[in-house]
Write a protein that holds these residues in place. Sequence first.
Motif, short mmCIF file in Angstrom:
data_model
loop_
_atom_site.label_atom_id
_atom_site.label_comp_id
_atom_site.label_asym_id
_atom_site.label_seq_id
_atom_site.Cartn_x
_atom_site.Cartn_y
_atom_site.Cartn_z
N HIS A 264 0.82 -1.21 0.00
CA HIS A 264 0.00 0.00 0.00
C HIS A 264 0.86 1.26 0.00
O HIS A 264 0.48 2.27 -0.56
CB HIS A 264 -0.97 -0.01 1.18
N LYS A 265 2.03 1.19 0.65
CA LYS A 265 2.95 2.33 0.65
C LYS A 265 3.40 2.65 -0.77
O LYS A 265 3.49 3.79 -1.15
CB LYS A 265 4.19 2.02 1.50
N LYS A 266 3.74 1.62 -1.52
CA LYS A 266 4.26 1.79 -2.87
C LYS A 266 3.15 2.10 -3.88
O LYS A 266 3.44 2.56 -4.97
CB LYS A 266 5.00 0.52 -3.32
N GLN A 267 1.91 1.80 -3.52
CA GLN A 267 0.77 2.07 -4.38
C GLN A 267 0.89 1.39 -5.75
O GLN A 267 0.86 2.05 -6.78
CB GLN A 267 0.55 3.57 -4.55
N PHE A 268 1.05 0.09 -5.75
CA PHE A 268 1.03 -0.65 -7.00
C PHE A 268 -0.43 -0.76 -7.43
O PHE A 268 -1.25 -1.27 -6.68
CB PHE A 268 1.60 -2.06 -6.82
N PRO A 269 -0.74 -0.29 -8.62
CA PRO A 269 -2.12 -0.43 -9.07
C PRO A 269 -2.41 -1.90 -9.36
O PRO A 269 -1.52 -2.62 -9.84
CB PRO A 269 -2.18 0.41 -10.34
N PRO A 270 -3.62 -2.36 -9.07
CA PRO A 270 -3.94 -3.76 -9.37
C PRO A 270 -3.82 -4.01 -10.87
O PRO A 270 -4.13 -3.14 -11.68
CB PRO A 270 -5.38 -3.92 -8.91
N TYR A 271 -3.39 -5.19 -11.20
CA TYR A 271 -3.24 -5.54 -12.61
C TYR A 271 -4.62 -5.82 -13.20
O TYR A 271 -5.40 -6.58 -12.63
CB TYR A 271 -2.35 -6.77 -12.78
N THR A 272 -4.92 -5.18 -14.31
CA THR A 272 -6.17 -5.43 -15.01
C THR A 272 -5.85 -6.13 -16.32
O THR A 272 -5.28 -5.50 -17.22
CB THR A 272 -6.91 -4.10 -15.29
N PRO A 273 -6.20 -7.40 -16.42
CA PRO A 273 -5.88 -8.13 -17.65
C PRO A 273 -6.70 -7.63 -18.84
O PRO A 273 -7.85 -7.22 -18.68
CB PRO A 273 -6.21 -9.58 -17.32
N LYS A 274 -6.10 -7.66 -20.00
CA LYS A 274 -6.80 -7.31 -21.23
C LYS A 274 -7.72 -8.47 -21.60
O LYS A 274 -7.49 -9.62 -21.24
CB LYS A 274 -5.79 -7.09 -22.37
N LYS A 275 -8.75 -8.14 -22.34
CA LYS A 275 -9.70 -9.18 -22.76
C LYS A 275 -8.97 -10.23 -23.58
O LYS A 275 -8.24 -9.91 -24.51
CB LYS A 275 -10.82 -8.54 -23.58
N GLY A 276 -9.13 -11.49 -23.19
CA GLY A 276 -8.50 -12.59 -23.90
C GLY A 276 -7.04 -12.84 -23.52
O GLY A 276 -6.41 -13.73 -24.06
N GLU A 277 -6.52 -12.05 -22.58
CA GLU A 277 -5.11 -12.22 -22.16
C GLU A 277 -4.95 -13.52 -21.39
O GLU A 277 -5.77 -13.86 -20.54
CB GLU A 277 -4.69 -11.04 -21.29
N ASP A 278 -3.91 -14.25 -21.70
CA ASP A 278 -3.63 -15.50 -21.01
C ASP A 278 -3.26 -15.24 -19.56
O ASP A 278 -2.64 -14.22 -19.24
CB ASP A 278 -2.49 -16.26 -21.68
N TYR A 279 -3.61 -16.19 -18.69
CA TYR A 279 -3.22 -16.13 -17.28
C TYR A 279 -1.70 -16.28 -17.19
O TYR A 279 -1.11 -17.11 -17.86
CB TYR A 279 -3.93 -17.25 -16.51
N MET A 280 -1.10 -15.45 -16.38
CA MET A 280 0.34 -15.39 -16.16
C MET A 280 1.09 -15.12 -17.47
O MET A 280 2.09 -15.75 -17.80
CB MET A 280 0.87 -16.64 -15.48
N SER A 281 0.57 -14.13 -18.18
CA SER A 281 1.25 -13.65 -19.38
C SER A 281 2.54 -12.95 -18.98
O SER A 281 2.78 -12.70 -17.79
CB SER A 281 0.34 -12.67 -20.13
N ALA A 282 3.34 -12.60 -19.95
CA ALA A 282 4.62 -11.92 -19.67
C ALA A 282 4.38 -10.61 -18.91
O ALA A 282 5.14 -10.28 -18.00
CB ALA A 282 5.37 -11.67 -20.97
N LYS A 283 3.32 -9.88 -19.27
CA LYS A 283 3.02 -8.62 -18.58
C LYS A 283 2.64 -8.86 -17.13
O LYS A 283 3.05 -8.12 -16.24
CB LYS A 283 1.88 -7.88 -19.29
N GLN A 284 1.84 -9.89 -16.90
CA GLN A 284 1.44 -10.21 -15.53
C GLN A 284 2.64 -10.64 -14.70
O GLN A 284 2.80 -10.20 -13.55
CB GLN A 284 0.37 -11.32 -15.53
#
Length: 142
Positions: A7-27
Amino acid sequence: MAEDLLHKKQFPPYTPKKGEDYMSAKQLAHFRAILASLKDELSEDIERTVHTMQDEATVFADPNDRASQESDIALELRNRDRERKLIKKIDESIARIESGEYGYCDSCGVEIGLKRLEARPTATLCIDCKTLEEHREKQVGK
């Protein structure tokens, strides 16, 4: 504790793109950044504690002052030990990212889920397996 640092660092929650694979490179990059940030923050806290304890090492003549100082040091060391164990879990999670196992339950192999990993980036069990484990621990009385 890890949640406080997130919470200190304020990482925004990851919002996957439509059709994006689970544990993609971005995730994976997102969670790697979170884990690295947590590790850095914890390491800095540990280093600060060591320096503070070295700087404040005073021998008090009054037994009450000495007892109070020893109690403070014991509490601080207990907290740092907890943080050291969390750093180990973070390192294990980073290794899981590298091996392609991150985000999947150790017990049943299903997806842990992005929301659960956002809340606890070092999670290795899905919520169902974790709940089952906690019930077993209650029954055994650990």
